[in-house]
Design a protein around this motif. Structure first.
Motif, PDB file in Angstrom:
ATOM      1  N   PRO A  15       0.808  -1.231   0.000  1.00 34.06           N
ATOM      2  CA  PRO A  15       0.000   0.000   0.000  1.00 34.06           C
ATOM      3  C   PRO A  15       0.837   1.274   0.000  1.00 34.06           C
ATOM      4  O   PRO A  15       0.496   2.248  -0.683  1.00 34.06           O
ATOM      5  CB  PRO A  15      -0.840  -0.136   1.276  1.00 34.06           C
ATOM      6  N   SER A  16       1.923   1.307   0.763  1.00 32.67           N
ATOM      7  CA  SER A  16       2.698   2.544   0.897  1.00 32.67           C
ATOM      8  C   SER A  16       4.112   2.459   0.336  1.00 32.67           C
ATOM      9  O   SER A  16       4.840   3.437   0.350  1.00 32.67           O
ATOM     10  CB  SER A  16       2.774   2.936   2.384  1.00 32.67           C
ATOM     11  N   ASN A  17       4.516   1.310  -0.156  1.00 34.25           N
ATOM     12  CA  ASN A  17       5.868   1.125  -0.682  1.00 34.25           C
ATOM     13  C   ASN A  17       5.735   0.559  -2.082  1.00 34.25           C
ATOM     14  O   ASN A  17       5.410  -0.629  -2.251  1.00 34.25           O
ATOM     15  CB  ASN A  17       6.660   0.183   0.230  1.00 34.25           C
ATOM     16  N   TYR A  18       5.981   1.393  -3.101  1.00 39.32           N
ATOM     17  CA  TYR A  18       5.701   0.980  -4.473  1.00 39.32           C
ATOM     18  C   TYR A  18       6.549   1.793  -5.439  1.00 39.32           C
ATOM     19  O   TYR A  18       7.120   2.827  -5.082  1.00 39.32           O
ATOM     20  CB  TYR A  18       4.216   1.168  -4.801  1.00 39.32           C
ATOM     21  N   THR A  19       6.628   1.290  -6.658  1.00 40.66           N
ATOM     22  CA  THR A  19       7.331   1.998  -7.730  1.00 40.66           C
ATOM     23  C   THR A  19       6.363   2.142  -8.898  1.00 40.66           C
ATOM     24  O   THR A  19       6.000   1.150  -9.533  1.00 40.66           O
ATOM     25  CB  THR A  19       8.589   1.227  -8.172  1.00 40.66           C
ATOM     26  N   ILE A  20       5.932   3.361  -9.177  1.00 42.96           N
ATOM     27  CA  ILE A  20       4.967   3.621 -10.247  1.00 42.96           C
ATOM     28  C   ILE A  20       5.706   3.926 -11.544  1.00 42.96           C
ATOM     29  O   ILE A  20       6.624   4.755 -11.572  1.00 42.96           O
ATOM     30  CB  ILE A  20       4.033   4.794  -9.873  1.00 42.96           C
ATOM     31  N   ILE A  21       5.277   3.285 -12.618  1.00 50.33           N
ATOM     32  CA  ILE A  21       5.821   3.558 -13.948  1.00 50.33           C
ATOM     33  C   ILE A  21       4.845   4.407 -14.767  1.00 50.33           C
ATOM     34  O   ILE A  21       5.255   5.319 -15.485  1.00 50.33           O
ATOM     35  CB  ILE A  21       6.128   2.226 -14.668  1.00 50.33           C
ATOM     36  N   ASP A  22       3.569   4.110 -14.618  1.00 50.15           N
ATOM     37  CA  ASP A  22       2.552   4.889 -15.329  1.00 50.15           C
ATOM     38  C   ASP A  22       1.297   4.898 -14.476  1.00 50.15           C
ATOM     39  O   ASP A  22       1.001   3.924 -13.773  1.00 50.15           O
ATOM     40  CB  ASP A  22       2.268   4.276 -16.700  1.00 50.15           C
ATOM     41  N   LEU A  23       0.535   6.038 -14.512  1.00 48.92           N
ATOM     42  CA  LEU A  23      -0.606   6.192 -13.617  1.00 48.92           C
ATOM     43  C   LEU A  23      -1.776   6.819 -14.360  1.00 48.92           C
ATOM     44  O   LEU A  23      -1.636   7.852 -15.015  1.00 48.92           O
ATOM     45  CB  LEU A  23      -0.223   7.062 -12.410  1.00 48.92           C
ATOM     46  N   ILE A  24      -2.937   6.178 -14.250  1.00 49.58           N
ATOM     47  CA  ILE A  24      -4.200   6.737 -14.760  1.00 49.58           C
ATOM     48  C   ILE A  24      -5.020   7.160 -13.552  1.00 49.58           C
ATOM     49  O   ILE A  24      -5.455   6.322 -12.755  1.00 49.58           O
ATOM     50  CB  ILE A  24      -4.969   5.704 -15.607  1.00 49.58           C
ATOM     51  N   GLY A  25      -5.217   8.478 -13.378  1.00 49.49           N
ATOM     52  CA  GLY A  25      -5.956   8.989 -12.231  1.00 49.49           C
ATOM     53  C   GLY A  25      -5.016   9.555 -11.192  1.00 49.49           C
ATOM     54  O   GLY A  25      -3.881   9.932 -11.484  1.00 49.49           O
ATOM     55  N   ASP A  26      -5.516   9.651  -9.954  1.00 47.41           N
ATOM     56  CA  ASP A  26      -4.672  10.105  -8.857  1.00 47.41           C
ATOM     57  C   ASP A  26      -4.909   9.196  -7.660  1.00 47.41           C
ATOM     58  O   ASP A  26      -5.768   8.317  -7.678  1.00 47.41           O
ATOM     59  CB  ASP A  26      -4.918  11.568  -8.516  1.00 47.41           C
ATOM     60  N   MET A  27      -4.132   9.428  -6.594  1.00 43.67           N
ATOM     61  CA  MET A  27      -4.214   8.585  -5.408  1.00 43.67           C
ATOM     62  C   MET A  27      -4.773   9.376  -4.238  1.00 43.67           C
ATOM     63  O   MET A  27      -4.323   9.275  -3.099  1.00 43.67           O
ATOM     64  CB  MET A  27      -2.839   7.985  -5.094  1.00 43.67           C
ATOM     65  N   GLN A  28      -5.790  10.187  -4.547  1.00 41.82           N
ATOM     66  CA  GLN A  28      -6.463  10.978  -3.527  1.00 41.82           C
ATOM     67  C   GLN A  28      -7.842  10.361  -3.271  1.00 41.82           C
ATOM     68  O   GLN A  28      -8.024   9.166  -3.409  1.00 41.82           O
ATOM     69  CB  GLN A  28      -6.558  12.425  -3.983  1.00 41.82           C
ATOM     70  N   GLY A  29      -8.823  11.213  -2.904  1.00 42.12           N
ATOM     71  CA  GLY A  29     -10.157  10.715  -2.617  1.00 42.12           C
ATOM     72  C   GLY A  29     -10.953  10.446  -3.888  1.00 42.12           C
ATOM     73  O   GLY A  29     -10.467  10.572  -5.017  1.00 42.12           O
ATOM     74  N   ASP A  30     -12.232  10.104  -3.695  1.00 40.45           N
ATOM     75  CA  ASP A  30     -13.117   9.779  -4.817  1.00 40.45           C
ATOM     76  C   ASP A  30     -13.342  11.032  -5.663  1.00 40.45           C
ATOM     77  O   ASP A  30     -13.803  12.062  -5.158  1.00 40.45           O
ATOM     78  CB  ASP A  30     -14.451   9.273  -4.263  1.00 40.45           C
ATOM     79  N   PRO A  31     -13.016  10.974  -6.980  1.00 33.71           N
ATOM     80  CA  PRO A  31     -13.181  12.159  -7.827  1.00 33.71           C
ATOM     81  C   PRO A  31     -14.622  12.389  -8.266  1.00 33.71           C
ATOM     82  O   PRO A  31     -14.903  13.368  -8.967  1.00 33.71           O
ATOM     83  CB  PRO A  31     -12.302  11.825  -9.030  1.00 33.71           C
ATOM     84  N   GLY A  32     -15.520  11.494  -7.887  1.00 31.61           N
ATOM     85  CA  GLY A  32     -16.888  11.581  -8.402  1.00 31.61           C
ATOM     86  C   GLY A  32     -17.067  10.531  -9.487  1.00 31.61           C
ATOM     87  O   GLY A  32     -16.714   9.368  -9.315  1.00 31.61           O
ATOM     88  N   SER A  33     -17.596  10.944 -10.640  1.00 32.15           N
ATOM     89  CA  SER A  33     -17.799   9.982 -11.739  1.00 32.15           C
ATOM     90  C   SER A  33     -16.496   9.658 -12.444  1.00 32.15           C
ATOM     91  O   SER A  33     -16.324   8.559 -12.984  1.00 32.15           O
ATOM     92  CB  SER A  33     -18.819  10.546 -12.741  1.00 32.15           C
ATOM     93  N   GLY A  34     -15.568  10.619 -12.514  1.00 33.85           N
ATOM     94  CA  GLY A  34     -14.317  10.376 -13.211  1.00 33.85           C
ATOM     95  C   GLY A  34     -13.446  11.610 -13.173  1.00 33.85           C
ATOM     96  O   GLY A  34     -13.767  12.616 -12.525  1.00 33.85           O
TER      97      GLY A  34
END
Length: 597
Positions: free
Chosen positions: A127-146
């Motif tokens: 959950p807190s230890n990772y290596t991101i190569i590509d990301l769709i979206g963000d890692m915050q709260g619920d954005p709503g529909s998208g």
């Protein structure tokens, strides 16, 4: 370490390219009607990639904890899932349209509904230890529909997103690939259920490469050895020679700073000196160097590992003849990261060079990033660890003079393994030994790279015992069930408790009972007989001078000697049974049988 690529790559403006063409990233995303959903991964690295080293981590309806994945390593790929350069890999919903499933490589039920973040990560994410190569979206709260993409509200819901050909790598920055309009977005937003581009992708990146990853040759080491992983840079190191001379009882200069790959030439101008920079003397030295004690020598050493090196002249160190070489690492715009592929839970190591103690065979990946040209390259190296072991077998017990067979067996190690019995100075695995005393035998196994394992076995020797006894009797003697009727020396081979022979020598003396007849003829007898107390000998005066009387049992063993007062003999201290009075006199000897009642 959280979000490794984000922290390192946030300095990049125009994006990050794999060498040769492009990188590994999401090339297409679809959130269509019903279950018509899929993700497409593109390989533009210029070489075949094992997807088993990567995963897709996700959050559902926003991340429950900001900047932490709800489902790390949510989608995994079997080890050996090879994706060729220029090819794509498609993960689709299992109930998607048949045209999608026809080109899908893998299915997964929980794909995005528009407000779910999906990231291409290195395998082993937590959950807190990772290596991101590509990301769709963000890692915050619920954005709503998208999320908004290219200025289109909720662009991640009910749309198909296609990565532009100008994109050369994944974007690990939250919402970083979405942009604010069609010009600065990395995506082309297509209508819902538009799958015309599924199954292929084109990236028009520059073919030049400003970085290269070289993790070095695969290594073979012994278990417990120190392994050094050293990333070889993109260009050769310029070698500069530095000179240090002896000056009386000192090195001049006694401290120098050089660059990685430089040479230091030590010159002994006079005196009996040496250079000792071994790790045995200075354990903190990154590596060993030095020469032998002598006069008039010149010694050169190339320093290929960065760090601080101490050294001394052994006989004159107490007089201050010491020195220091500080090796600065090569300066570069490159960053180096090592990943333990055999242990995905291990923390990445950000360093050009790292070391560790070898415990088992492991694979490592080197990731090189050029912060100026935005280039990324990967390479792997295998550290093969010898776990050689040897068994000399169980301890053995033998009898003196017997032969024991010693057999050593090995496991592990790099073939072929050589077995050597140290105590015997012999090289075969099986040896025959005939020790006279208990002996311990040591054996060593050595594999082709010199790794060693030791064991020992004890051969316990039960020695043959030799004992001598003397026995005498009337007419016969019985020893250990064997009857002897003649005077002489005899031997018996007996088996002791350890199962070994023991030799018993028996000196036998046989006394015949013929004297009874003589005494009867002379009317010499004992009375009362049987008796429980005093026995008198009638007619003993007929024998002349008496030398002595021995009371013997039936085996001829002397129980009592009488040297005076021969007329009365007290036998009250004897047990009930038959005894013999052996009377020695001036004319010989004779025997009278008596009974103790």
């Amino acid at each position: 370490m959280k979000n490794f690529y984000t922290t390192i790559l946030s300095l990049f403006i125009s994006g990050l390219c794999f060498s040769q063409t492009a990188g590994l990233f999401f090339s297409e995303y679809a959130e269509g009607s019903s279950n018509n959903k899929y993700l497409e991964i593109y390989n533009g690295t210029g070489t075949t990639v094992d997807l088993g080293l990567f995963s897709i981590s996700s959050c559902s309806n926003g991340c429950d904890t900001f900047n932490e994945f709800d489902y790390p390593d949510n989608i995994q790929f079997a080890s050996g899932t090879m994706l060729a350069d220029g090819a794509v890999y498609i993960i689709a919903h299992p109930s998607a349209d048949s045209s999608i499933l026809a080109v899908a490589n893998q299915t997964f039920q929980y794909l995005s509904n528009g407000d779910d973040a999906f990231a291409l990560t290195l395998l082993g994410a937590t959950p807190s230890n990772y290596t991101i190569i590509d990301l769709i979206g963000d890692m915050q709260g619920d954005p709503g529909s998208g999320w908004e993409v290219a200025g289109i509200a909720n662009g991640t819901k009910d749309y198909t997103l296609i990565r532009k050909a100008s994109v050369c790598q994944g974007n690990p920055v939250e919402l970083g690939s979405f942009g604010t309009d069609s010009l600065n977005s990395e995506w082309v937003v297509m209508p819902q259920n538009d799958w015309t581009d599924i199954g292929s992708h084109t990236a028009s990146c520059s073919s030049g490469s400003s970085c290269s990853a070289n993790a070095g040759m695969d290594q073979k080491v012994c278990k417990g050895d120190t392994v050094i992983l050293n990333a070889i840079g993109p260009s050769p190191v310029i070698n500069v020679n530095h000179t240090v001379q002896t000056s009386g009882m000192a090195f001049s200069p006694d401290s120098i700073t050089i660059n990685l790959g430089d040479t230091v030439t030590f010159i002994n101008t006079s005196g009996n000196h040496n250079v000792n920079g071994t790790t045995a003397t200075f354990p903190s030295n990154p590596a060993s160097f030095g020469n032998s004690l002598g006069t008039g020598w010149t010694f050169t050493h190339v320093f290929t590992v960065a760090g601080t090196y101490d050294y001394q002249c052994d006989p004159h160190a107490g007089m201050g003849m010491t020195g220091k070489v500080i090796v600065s690492p090569a300066t570069s715009n490159l960053s180096y990261t090592w990943l333990n592929l055999s242990n995905p839970m291990a923390m990445p190591i950000v360093a050009q060079q790292t070391s560790f103690i070898a415990t088992s065979t492991e694979d490592y990946m080197l990731i090189v990033i050029d912060s100026i040209t935005n280039c990324l390259e990967m390479d792997t190296v295998t550290i093969n660890v010898s776990d050689i072991a040897i068994s000399a077998g169980a301890n053995q017990t033998i009898c003196e003079g017997d032969t024991a067979i010693l057999t050593a067996t090995t496991t592990g190690g790099f073939p072929s393994t050589f077995i050597y019995w140290i105590s015997l100075n012999a090289g075969a695995a099986t040896q025959s030994v005939t020790p006279n005393t208990t002996t311990t035998y040591d054996v060593v196994a050595i594999d082709t790279i010199g790794c060693k394992a030791f064991d020992s076995v004890k051969v316990i020797v039960n020695n043959v015992s030799n004992n001598t006894i003397s026995e005498s009797g009337i007419d016969s003697v019985v020893v250990n069930g064997q009857t002897y009727t003649s005077t002489g020396t005899y031997t018996q081979a007996l088996t002791n408790a350890a199962g070994c022979d023991s030799i018993l020598t028996i000196n036998v003396t046989i006394n015949t009972s013929t004297g009874l007849t003589d005494f009867e003829a002379l009317q010499i007898n004992a009375y009362p007989n049987p008796s429980s107390g005093i026995v008198k000998i009638q007619g003993i005066e007929k024998l002349g001078v008496i030398y002595g009387i021995n009371i013997q049992n039936s085996e001829g063993r002397i129980l009592k000697k009488i040297s005076k007062d021969y007329s009365e003999i007290n036998i009250s201290d004897l047990r009930s049974g038959i005894y013999f009075l052996n009377i020695q006199h001036e004319n010989g000897e004779g025997i009278i049988r008596i009974i103790r009642k």
